[in-house]
Design an enzyme around this catalytic site. Sequence first.
Site, PDB file in Angstrom:
ATOM      1  N   TYR A   1       0.860  -1.191   0.000  1.00  0.00           N
ATOM      2  CA  TYR A   1       0.000   0.000   0.000  1.00  0.00           C
ATOM      3  C   TYR A   1       0.893   1.237   0.000  1.00  0.00           C
ATOM      4  O   TYR A   1       1.871   1.283   0.740  1.00  0.00           O
ATOM      5  CB  TYR A   1      -0.888   0.023   1.253  1.00  0.00           C
ATOM      6  CG  TYR A   1      -2.353  -0.053   0.877  1.00  0.00           C
ATOM      7  CD1 TYR A   1      -2.910   0.937   0.055  1.00  0.00           C
ATOM      8  CD2 TYR A   1      -3.161  -1.089   1.304  1.00  0.00           C
ATOM      9  CE1 TYR A   1      -4.240   0.866  -0.325  1.00  0.00           C
ATOM     10  CE2 TYR A   1      -4.494  -1.166   0.925  1.00  0.00           C
ATOM     11  CZ  TYR A   1      -5.021  -0.179   0.104  1.00  0.00           C
ATOM     12  OH  TYR A   1      -6.329  -0.250  -0.278  1.00  0.00           O
TER      13      TYR A   1
ATOM     14  N   GLU B   1      -0.466   4.812  -0.437  1.00  0.00           N
ATOM     15  CA  GLU B   1      -1.232   6.061  -0.580  1.00  0.00           C
ATOM     16  C   GLU B   1      -0.363   7.242  -0.188  1.00  0.00           C
ATOM     17  O   GLU B   1       0.460   7.146   0.712  1.00  0.00           O
ATOM     18  CB  GLU B   1      -2.454   6.036   0.338  1.00  0.00           C
ATOM     19  CG  GLU B   1      -3.595   5.229  -0.222  1.00  0.00           C
ATOM     20  CD  GLU B   1      -4.778   5.213   0.725  1.00  0.00           C
ATOM     21  OE1 GLU B   1      -4.858   6.067   1.610  1.00  0.00           O
ATOM     22  OE2 GLU B   1      -5.606   4.303   0.560  1.00  0.00           O
TER      23      GLU B   1
END
Length: 480
Positions: A66, A68
């Site tokens: 991940y 972000e």
Amino acid sequence: MSSSPSTESAAFRSALDVVRAVEPGVADAITAELASQRASLKLIASENYASPAVLLAMGNWLSDKYAEGTIGRRFYAGCAQVDTIETIGAGHARELFGTPHAYLQPHSGIDANLVAYWAILARRIEAPALERAGARQVNDLSEEDWSRLRHELGNQRMLGMSLDAGGHLTHGFRPNISGKMFDQRSYGTDPETGLIDYAVVRETAREFRPLVLVAGYSAYPRRVNFAVLREIADEVGATFMVDMAHFAGLVAGKVFTGDFDPVPHAHIVTTTTHKSLRGPRGGMVLCQPELAEAVDRGCPLVLGGPLPNVMAAKAVALAEARQPSFQEYAQRIVDNAQALSDGLIRRGSRLVTGGTDNHLVLIDVGGYGLTGRQAEQALLDAGIVTNRNAIPRDPNGAWYTSGIRIGTPALTTRGLGTAEMDQIAGLIHEVLSQARPGTTSSGAPSKATCAADPALGDRVAKQAAELLAQFPLYPSVDLG
Ligand SMILES: *Cc1c(COP(=O)(O)O)cnc(C)c1O
């Protein structure tokens, strides 16, 4: 630069063996897809063949991460390698396109457009509203100010190219979310020449006063003068956005330069990475510094988490596009489209705008007495993969259409040249001139079906296959 054929074969074979051990159905379908791509004469203007290096960069554990946020400012720990990859990719994009800022995270061209629209609205509507209200972020606004801002955000104007002239659904058309975000007006093409009439665009812009002027297309076979469009945008205070999804490879390859290169003229440029640019499926945004911060907030405000494995493949593809050989490739795409166009015209085809100066050709199959749907089917039965497309002021509407769009990026990657394009023009013309509109079961004329001589279809398919056999696809990949 490139690795050896045996290395590439081994890499794909091993990968498939590992997949096959878990789900043989998927491994078999992947294998069958290669065979099918190798066997088809692919003239779909939006497709291409990415290199083995691009494909392999996608299939690994980067997918597990991940990430972000932006480079160096992530919402998750442990993103050092993703930072490295995104930094390399953005650096290549900045150098290649000569842009101050590149954002690699959009998952597709449509996502890139949403990021761009959001950035424009954030910068031009939201930021001044926050300032007026003395608020730092929307959560600090009073209910009343927030309600006014929401109304303002949803009532801005966009001017883009009409769908039947080759514009894209995401340029403010009703069925797409962009058509619900913006009040849209469109510019078309001149009925005589088929070309964009910049005087009409200027007139419409003066009257409509859009916040955003959008240029870019999926089915316009000509160059666009971005310098003139920027002038128009400046005159009416619009942000000028170019969606170069289709022709990014021609910009990267320096075929479109000066007034025809969107990057120096637009405030913001969006693109796919998998069409003429020949990278992985994905999107990208390039912009001027004043929009950079808003663009970088694309994830998580508009996009889901970035795909680090795909960003790795984008970085590889962008590195490839910086090689001198890519400029030769881009020029050959256009040479091939022109050879195809010349070959069709010489045999009597009617082409929208009478030719091409990019990677695509739009045949008006009304000249053969067919709808686009019928022509698409007749060609497919003869082993030629194209897609039907509306033409300006299309008498058959957006479903049946009167056009066939053909493009050369994929076959050019395969190595076909202008002599082969002329042969293909001959095959296309032969199929279309022999095909007849079909009838329904009750004998009424049908826009959907067509009657073609199966023997002709078989013969053309055989000729197409012989042509392709001389230009193997993924020659370095032997799956045994
Ligand atoms: C193909 C295309 C898109 C959409 O790209 P996706 O990657 O399929 O989302 C957007 N704009 C234009 C002009 C296109 O041609």
